[in-house]
Scaffold this motif. Structure first.
Motif, short mmCIF file in Angstrom:
data_model
loop_
_atom_site.label_atom_id
_atom_site.label_comp_id
_atom_site.label_asym_id
_atom_site.label_seq_id
_atom_site.Cartn_x
_atom_site.Cartn_y
_atom_site.Cartn_z
N MET A 202 1.82 -5.58 3.70
CA MET A 202 1.78 -4.86 2.43
C MET A 202 2.70 -5.57 1.45
O MET A 202 3.76 -6.09 1.84
CB MET A 202 2.24 -3.41 2.62
CG MET A 202 2.32 -2.59 1.34
SD MET A 202 3.01 -0.93 1.62
CE MET A 202 1.72 -0.17 2.61
N ARG A 220 -1.39 -10.64 -8.94
CA ARG A 220 -2.24 -10.11 -7.89
C ARG A 220 -3.20 -11.18 -7.36
O ARG A 220 -3.42 -11.29 -6.14
CB ARG A 220 -3.05 -8.91 -8.41
CG ARG A 220 -2.27 -7.61 -8.50
CD ARG A 220 -3.11 -6.49 -9.08
NE ARG A 220 -2.51 -5.18 -8.86
CZ ARG A 220 -2.69 -4.43 -7.78
NH1 ARG A 220 -3.49 -4.86 -6.81
NH2 ARG A 220 -2.11 -3.25 -7.65
N GLU A 224 -3.40 -12.54 -3.55
CA GLU A 224 -4.69 -12.47 -2.84
C GLU A 224 -5.13 -13.85 -2.35
O GLU A 224 -5.76 -13.96 -1.29
CB GLU A 224 -5.77 -11.89 -3.77
CG GLU A 224 -5.70 -10.39 -3.93
CD GLU A 224 -6.47 -9.66 -2.84
OE1 GLU A 224 -7.04 -10.33 -1.97
OE2 GLU A 224 -6.49 -8.41 -2.87
N ILE A 230 -4.89 -7.99 1.37
CA ILE A 230 -3.65 -7.25 1.60
C ILE A 230 -3.52 -6.11 0.60
O ILE A 230 -3.99 -6.20 -0.54
CB ILE A 230 -2.43 -8.19 1.50
CG1 ILE A 230 -1.18 -7.49 2.04
CG2 ILE A 230 -2.22 -8.67 0.07
CD1 ILE A 230 0.02 -8.40 2.19
N SER A 231 -2.89 -5.01 1.02
CA SER A 231 -2.62 -3.89 0.11
C SER A 231 -1.51 -4.31 -0.86
O SER A 231 -0.43 -4.72 -0.43
CB SER A 231 -2.17 -2.66 0.90
OG SER A 231 -3.19 -2.21 1.75
N ILE A 232 -1.79 -4.19 -2.15
CA ILE A 232 -0.81 -4.57 -3.18
C ILE A 232 -0.48 -3.32 -3.99
O ILE A 232 -1.35 -2.76 -4.67
CB ILE A 232 -1.36 -5.67 -4.09
CG1 ILE A 232 -1.76 -6.90 -3.26
CG2 ILE A 232 -0.31 -6.06 -5.14
CD1 ILE A 232 -2.42 -8.00 -4.09
N LEU A 233 0.76 -2.89 -3.92
CA LEU A 233 1.23 -1.72 -4.65
C LEU A 233 2.06 -2.18 -5.85
O LEU A 233 2.57 -3.31 -5.85
CB LEU A 233 2.07 -0.81 -3.76
CG LEU A 233 1.33 0.03 -2.70
CD1 LEU A 233 0.56 -0.83 -1.70
CD2 LEU A 233 2.32 0.92 -1.95
N LYS A 346 1.27 2.39 -8.64
CA LYS A 346 -0.07 2.24 -8.09
C LYS A 346 0.02 2.09 -6.57
O LYS A 346 0.86 1.35 -6.07
CB LYS A 346 -0.78 1.01 -8.67
CG LYS A 346 -1.24 1.17 -10.10
CD LYS A 346 -2.08 -0.03 -10.55
CE LYS A 346 -2.57 0.13 -11.97
NZ LYS A 346 -3.41 -1.02 -12.40
N GLY A 347 -0.83 2.82 -5.86
CA GLY A 347 -0.88 2.69 -4.41
C GLY A 347 -0.07 3.72 -3.64
O GLY A 347 0.19 3.53 -2.46
N VAL A 350 -1.83 4.90 -0.51
CA VAL A 350 -1.83 3.84 0.51
C VAL A 350 -0.49 3.80 1.23
O VAL A 350 -0.42 3.68 2.46
CB VAL A 350 -2.13 2.47 -0.15
CG1 VAL A 350 -1.94 1.34 0.86
CG2 VAL A 350 -3.53 2.45 -0.73
N TRP A 351 0.59 3.92 0.47
CA TRP A 351 1.93 3.92 1.04
C TRP A 351 2.11 5.08 2.02
O TRP A 351 2.53 4.88 3.16
CB TRP A 351 2.94 4.02 -0.11
CG TRP A 351 4.36 4.28 0.27
CD1 TRP A 351 5.01 5.48 0.27
CD2 TRP A 351 5.34 3.31 0.70
NE1 TRP A 351 6.32 5.32 0.66
CE2 TRP A 351 6.54 4.01 0.93
CE3 TRP A 351 5.30 1.94 0.91
CZ2 TRP A 351 7.71 3.37 1.35
CZ3 TRP A 351 6.47 1.30 1.33
CH2 TRP A 351 7.64 2.00 1.55
N THR A 354 -0.27 4.74 5.16
CA THR A 354 0.10 3.63 6.04
C THR A 354 1.33 3.96 6.87
O THR A 354 1.35 3.77 8.09
CB THR A 354 0.35 2.35 5.22
OG1 THR A 354 -0.83 2.00 4.50
CG2 THR A 354 0.74 1.19 6.13
#
Length: 364
Positions: A202, A220, A224, A230-233, A346-347, A350-351, A354
Motif C-alpha cells: 500500500m 500516481r 503505478e 497497488i492501492s494508493i491512498l 482518498k482511500g 481501503v485503509w 485492509t
C-alpha cells in the motif's frame, strides 16, 4: 553544519559532485546486494507470532511516518485488536541491546527511548498500546507477543529492515518531494532505488493537499509504473490541538488566529509545519529551523528566548521532548506544542478494510 548544507557545498564543485556520485554508487551497490541476498533466502527473514505491518518510506525524513503509525495503531485498537508498536529509537541513550517499553502507567525519560517513540507513547496515552524500542525489532516483537499478547505489530520506519517478515508494507511518499531527487544517498535522499516499491502492499501519498491535481496524477502514474495495481491512498497532515506545556492544558487551534508567534522545529519538513501554522491564522514573526532529531542546547534556547520578543513559541511534540531539562526556567511566556493527525483524503475504506482483514487473519 547540517548534512544538507554540507552536501549543497560539495555539489558546487566538480570534485565534490564526483565524490558524492562515487559514494552514491557504492551505497547503491550495497543496498542492492543486501536486498538480493534476502530475496534468494541467503539472509533469512524472521517470522513473528503475530501479524506485522510496516510503515516506512523510500527517502530520508519528511514523509510523516509518525502520524501514520499513530493512525494505524488507533485504527486497529478501536476494532478490538491487541496491537504494539516497534521502534528503533533513533538517538536514544539506552544500550542498543536493551528493549525499552513505554506503556500506560510507567514513566520513561525520552532520552532512554528516543524522541519519536516517546511522542508516539504520549499521543496514545490511555489506549493500552505498548511501544517497544530496540534496534533489534525481532527481539522487541517477540517480547511484545510474549509479555503483552500483541496480535499485530506495527514497525515504525522499518521498510528497509528486511530481517523481519511483514504481512503488509505501507510506504509513505511525500507529494512535494516524492523520490528525493531520484538519486541515492548521499547524492540524493533515496534510501534505496525506487524499484523497492515492488515490495509495498500500500502507498500513502502524504501532503497531497500541498500539490496540484496534475502533480498528484503524475505521481500516481509513476507509482503505478513501478508497482502496478497497488492501492494508493492520499492524505494530509492536519493540526489537531495545541498543548500549553507549562499548564499541560489542551487549547483549541483558534488560539493562533490573528496571533503573532515564533516557530521552532527540527524535523524533516519544516516548511509544512510553518505553512500549517499560517493556515491556522498565525503570523510567524521569526522561525528557527534545526536538523531532524536535533537535541537542543541551553545556549540555543537562550538565543531563541533573547530574540523572540516575548511572543508565544510554537513547536512540535517531537521538538519539545528534546528541549533541555531546565527549559521551564529558561523560557518565559507561552510555549505551545502543536498536535497533528494524519487525515485520509482518498482511500479511507481501503485503509479500514485492509487493516481489519489482515488483523483478523483473512489476508496474508
Amino acid at each position: 553544519m547540517s548534512w544538507a548544507k554540507r552536501r549543497t557545498k560539495l555539489q558546487k564543485s566538480l570534485s565534490g559532485r564526483a565524490l558524492l556520485g562515487a559514494a552514491s554508487l557504492a551505497y547503491g551497490a550495497g543496498v542492492l546486494t543486501r536486498r538480493g541476498l534476502y530475496a534468494i533466502g541467503a539472509l533469512p527473514r524472521k517470522r513473528m507470532g503475530a501479524k506485522v505491518i510496516c510503515v516506512g518510506n523510500l527517502t530520508v525524513g519528511g514523509t510523516g511516518k509518525t502520524p501514520a503509525v499513530l493512525l494505524a495503531a488507533e485504527t486497529l485498537r478501536k476494532r478490538g485488536h491487541e496491537v504494539a508498536i516497534l521502534s528503533r529509537g533513533y538517538g536514544r541513550q539506552a544500550s542498543t541491546t536493551t528493549v525499552s517499553v513505554l506503556i500506560d502507567g510507567r514513566h520513561t525519560d525520552w532520552r532512554e527511548c528516543g524522541d519519536e517513540p516517546w511522542m508516539i507513547h504520549q499521543s496514545l496515552q490511555g489506549q493500552g498500546i505498548p511501544v517497544l524500542v530496540c534496534p533489534d525489532r525481532v527481539k522487541a516483537g517477540a517480547l511484545a507477543v510474549e509479555m503483552y499478547g500483541s496480535r499485530v505489530l506495527i514497525v515504525d520506519d522499518g521498510f528497509q529492515h528486511l530481517r523481519l517478515h511483514r504481512d503488509l508494507d505501507v510506504v509513505l511518499i511525500n507529494a512535494r518531494d516524492p523520490f528525493g531527487g531520484r538519486r541515492l544517498l548521499p547524492l540524493g535522499d533515496l534510501r534505496e532505488p525506487i524499484s523497492g516499491l515492488r515490495r509495498a502492499g500500500m502507498v500513502i501519498i502524504t501532503h497531497a493537499d500541498r500539490v496540484t491535481a496534475a502533480e498528484l496524477t503524475r505521481l500516481r502514474e509513476d507509482i503505478e509504473t513501478v508497482r502496478p495495481g497497488i492501492s494508493i491512498l492520499e492524505s494530509a497532515h492536519k493540526a489537531d490541538h495545541l498543548l500549553d506545556v507549562k499548564t499541560e492544558i489542551k487549547l483549541p487551534l483558534t488560539r493562533l488566529k490573528d496571533k503573532a508567534v515564533v516557530a521552532l522545529c527540527g524535523i524533516g519538513d519544516p516548511l509544512s509545519f510553518e505553512t500549517q501554522l499560517e493556515g491556522l491564522g498565525a503570523s510567524i514573526s521569526q522561525s528557527w529551523r534545526f536538523p531532524d532529531h536535533h537535541p537542543y542546547t541551553a545556549r540555543e534556547l537562550k538565543s531563541v528566548e533573547d530574540l523572540r520578543g516575548g511572543l508565544p513559541l510554537v513547536t512540535t511534540h517531537k521538538d519539545f521532548v528534546r528541549l533541555p531539562g531546565d527549559w521551564r526556567e529558561r523560557m518565559s511566556g507561552e510555549v505551545l506544542v502543536r498536535g497533528i493527525k494524519l487525515e485520509l483524503l482518498k482511500g479511507r475504506n481501503v485503509w479500514l478494510d485492509t487493516l481489519d482483514a489482515l488483523a483478523s487473519g483473512k489476508r496474508r
